[in-house]
Scaffold this motif. Structure first.
Motif, PDB file in Angstrom:
ATOM      1  N   GLY A 159     -79.353 -26.374 -12.035  1.00 27.13           N
ATOM      2  CA  GLY A 159     -78.850 -25.119 -11.477  1.00 27.13           C
ATOM      3  C   GLY A 159     -78.264 -25.303 -10.100  1.00 27.13           C
ATOM      4  N   CYS A 160     -78.852 -26.195  -9.324  1.00 22.64           N
ATOM      5  CA  CYS A 160     -78.344 -26.488  -7.981  1.00 22.64           C
ATOM      6  C   CYS A 160     -76.926 -27.048  -8.055  1.00 22.64           C
ATOM      7  CB  CYS A 160     -79.284 -27.481  -7.297  1.00 22.64           C
ATOM      8  SG  CYS A 160     -78.742 -28.035  -5.678  1.00 22.64           S
ATOM      9  N   ILE A 161     -76.731 -28.046  -8.922  1.00 18.11           N
ATOM     10  CA  ILE A 161     -75.401 -28.650  -9.074  1.00 18.11           C
ATOM     11  C   ILE A 161     -74.401 -27.623  -9.590  1.00 18.11           C
ATOM     12  CG2 ILE A 161     -74.068 -30.365 -10.353  1.00 18.11           C
ATOM     13  CD1 ILE A 161     -76.593 -32.148 -10.317  1.00 18.11           C
ATOM     14  N   GLN A 162     -74.814 -26.796 -10.543  1.00 21.28           N
ATOM     15  CA  GLN A 162     -73.899 -25.791 -11.085  1.00 21.28           C
ATOM     16  C   GLN A 162     -73.484 -24.792 -10.016  1.00 21.28           C
ATOM     17  OE1 GLN A 162     -72.570 -25.969 -14.280  1.00 21.28           O
ATOM     18  NE2 GLN A 162     -71.182 -24.512 -13.282  1.00 21.28           N
ATOM     19  N   SER A 163     -74.400 -24.435  -9.113  1.00 17.51           N
ATOM     20  CA  SER A 163     -74.038 -23.512  -8.037  1.00 17.51           C
ATOM     21  C   SER A 163     -72.995 -24.125  -7.107  1.00 17.51           C
ATOM     22  CB  SER A 163     -75.280 -23.094  -7.248  1.00 17.51           C
ATOM     23  OG  SER A 163     -75.699 -24.083  -6.322  1.00 17.51           O
ATOM     24  N   ALA A 164     -73.045 -25.459  -6.948  1.00 21.26           N
ATOM     25  CA  ALA A 164     -72.029 -26.153  -6.150  1.00 21.26           C
ATOM     26  C   ALA A 164     -70.692 -26.159  -6.882  1.00 21.26           C
ATOM     27  CB  ALA A 164     -72.481 -27.571  -5.843  1.00 21.26           C
ATOM     28  N   LEU A 165     -70.726 -26.368  -8.192  1.00 20.77           N
ATOM     29  CA  LEU A 165     -69.500 -26.354  -8.993  1.00 20.77           C
ATOM     30  C   LEU A 165     -68.878 -24.957  -9.033  1.00 20.77           C
ATOM     31  CD1 LEU A 165     -70.655 -28.599 -11.980  1.00 20.77           C
ATOM     32  CD2 LEU A 165     -68.946 -29.201 -10.245  1.00 20.77           C
ATOM     33  N   ASN A 166     -69.690 -23.922  -8.860  1.00 18.44           N
ATOM     34  CA  ASN A 166     -69.217 -22.540  -8.937  1.00 18.44           C
ATOM     35  C   ASN A 166     -68.562 -22.042  -7.648  1.00 18.44           C
ATOM     36  OD1 ASN A 166     -70.174 -22.331 -11.546  1.00 18.44           O
ATOM     37  ND2 ASN A 166     -72.061 -21.267 -10.984  1.00 18.44           N
ATOM     38  N   GLN A 167     -68.460 -22.880  -6.637  1.00 18.21           N
ATOM     39  CA  GLN A 167     -67.874 -22.431  -5.369  1.00 18.21           C
ATOM     40  C   GLN A 167     -66.418 -22.009  -5.536  1.00 18.21           C
ATOM     41  OE1 GLN A 167     -69.671 -22.119  -2.233  1.00 18.21           O
ATOM     42  NE2 GLN A 167     -71.117 -22.160  -3.930  1.00 18.21           N
ATOM     43  N   ASP A 168     -66.033 -20.925  -4.858  1.00 18.70           N
ATOM     44  CA  ASP A 168     -64.669 -20.406  -4.969  1.00 18.70           C
ATOM     45  C   ASP A 168     -63.742 -20.952  -3.874  1.00 18.70           C
ATOM     46  OD1 ASP A 168     -65.422 -19.011  -2.670  1.00 18.70           O
ATOM     47  OD2 ASP A 168     -65.506 -17.052  -3.649  1.00 18.70           O
ATOM     48  N   TYR A 169     -64.125 -22.041  -3.267  1.00 15.46           N
ATOM     49  CA  TYR A 169     -63.351 -22.658  -2.189  1.00 15.46           C
ATOM     50  C   TYR A 169     -62.072 -23.269  -2.754  1.00 15.46           C
ATOM     51  CZ  TYR A 169     -62.365 -25.646   1.865  1.00 15.46           C
ATOM     52  OH  TYR A 169     -61.784 -26.254   2.949  1.00 15.46           O
ATOM     53  N   ASN A 170     -60.936 -23.017  -2.102  1.00 18.70           N
ATOM     54  CA  ASN A 170     -59.639 -23.475  -2.601  1.00 18.70           C
ATOM     55  C   ASN A 170     -59.221 -24.841  -2.069  1.00 18.70           C
ATOM     56  OD1 ASN A 170     -59.073 -21.217  -4.243  1.00 18.70           O
ATOM     57  ND2 ASN A 170     -58.399 -20.035  -2.457  1.00 18.70           N
ATOM     58  N   GLY A 171     -59.960 -25.377  -1.104  1.00 22.56           N
ATOM     59  CA  GLY A 171     -59.653 -26.707  -0.603  1.00 22.56           C
ATOM     60  C   GLY A 171     -60.304 -27.780  -1.461  1.00 22.56           C
ATOM     61  N   ASP A 172     -60.077 -29.040  -1.099  1.00 21.87           N
ATOM     62  CA  ASP A 172     -60.703 -30.152  -1.816  1.00 21.87           C
ATOM     63  C   ASP A 172     -62.213 -30.070  -1.649  1.00 21.87           C
ATOM     64  OD1 ASP A 172     -58.226 -31.040  -2.538  1.00 21.87           O
ATOM     65  OD2 ASP A 172     -58.143 -32.669  -1.075  1.00 21.87           O
ATOM     66  N   LEU A 173     -62.934 -30.094  -2.757  1.00 21.72           N
ATOM     67  CA  LEU A 173     -64.388 -29.975  -2.709  1.00 21.72           C
ATOM     68  C   LEU A 173     -65.025 -31.110  -3.508  1.00 21.72           C
ATOM     69  CD1 LEU A 173     -66.807 -28.274  -1.727  1.00 21.72           C
ATOM     70  CD2 LEU A 173     -66.677 -27.019  -3.883  1.00 21.72           C
TER      71      LEU A 173
END
Length: 269
Positions: free
Chosen positions: A21-35
């Motif tokens: 769940g932790c990793i998925q929350s990171a993947l769910n970020q709406d940031y438009n820059g390189d992540l």
């Protein structure tokens, strides 16, 4: 101006129940820059590494770099990096991630493996930091706490930043966005997080003050900024490493931090 490249750093030791769940929350970020998302499994013994590997496609295999096993892949439009190392403690695991992603990162966002980010966490922190990338070293926010052992939640409202208050208490949350330039400027003995302040989880417990020490060092050179909005979920399970802090280890870590502050003051004279 292009957006800063951000790497979310997740250090994990025996958090099989929460790491997915932790990793998925990171993947769910709406940031438009390189992540980038860099997960370091710190020698877990509970099957965490297998759960982390499930985030990757079947054709991706582990490669060995020095003493590290590494996997990399673009997942949901973001670069996902997984590193497995021998158990060395949270400070070491975070340092491993920071060094590995150094050339592809402008700011690091710290996420504990039993916590989760809300989708706008990185974006809002970056928006605040880019107001002045030359001066702002850290951006921290409020967060919600899930007391899983008691089955209730509350919001933790952090104090607005104040340098004097930071010297008295760790008012800055560990899960903050850190400017790469700030990390570079406070690097000590080849480390960003002091490994003497958070040792290996499978050995004698040393402490959990490594983030406080880092904030104190950064505050001497950079501005720290607070966003008064809960942007993450922190879990209190009753088994967190912070709950294992003994009075003896607390005294020890406070002395280490005090000695370091005194040494820096003397070096300035």
């Amino acid at each position: 101006m292009s957006l800063p490249r951000v790497t979310i750093v997740i250090a994990s030791y025996n958090y099989a129940e929460y790491i997915g769940g932790c990793i998925q929350s990171a993947l769910n970020q709406d940031y438009n820059g390189d992540l980038n998302i860099c997960v370091v499994d710190d020698g877990s013994t509970d099957g965490s590494w297998q759960i982390i590997k499930h985030q990757f496609s079947d054709q991706i295999s582990e490669t060995k770099a020095d003493e590290l096993f590494v996997m990399e892949e673009i997942v949901e439009g973001k670069r996902l990096i997984a590193i497995q190392q021998q158990n060395s403690g949270a400070s070491s695991a975070r340092n491993t991630a920071i060094d590995y992603a150094w050339d592809i990162t402008d700011a690091y966002s710290i996420l504990d493996a039993d916590d989760e980010y809300y989708p706008s966490k990185v974006r809002l922190c970056v928006e605040k930091m880019i107001d002045d990338m030359n001066s702002i070293g850290v951006v921290y926010t409020d967060y919600d706490i899930d007391y899983t052992f008691a089955n209730f939640k509350k919001t933790e409202f952090k104090e607005p930043y104040n340098g004097m208050r930071l010297k008295q208490n760790c008012i800055v949350h560990s899960g903050s966005l850190i400017n790469k330039a700030a990390l570079q400027s406070v690097k000590e003995n080849g480390e960003y997080y002091d490994t003497s302040l958070h040792g290996p989880g499978d050995q004698e417990f040393i402490g959990c003050s490594e983030d406080y020490d880092l904030w104190l060092r950064i505050a001497e050179k950079f501005v720290i900024v607070h966003i008064p909005t809960p942007l993450a979920l922190a879990r209190e399970t009753g088994k967190n490493q912070t709950s294992n802090v003994t009075e003896q280890s607390e005294i020890r870590t406070r002395k280490i931090i005090a000695d370091k502050i005194m040494a820096r003051q003397q070096a300035k004279r």
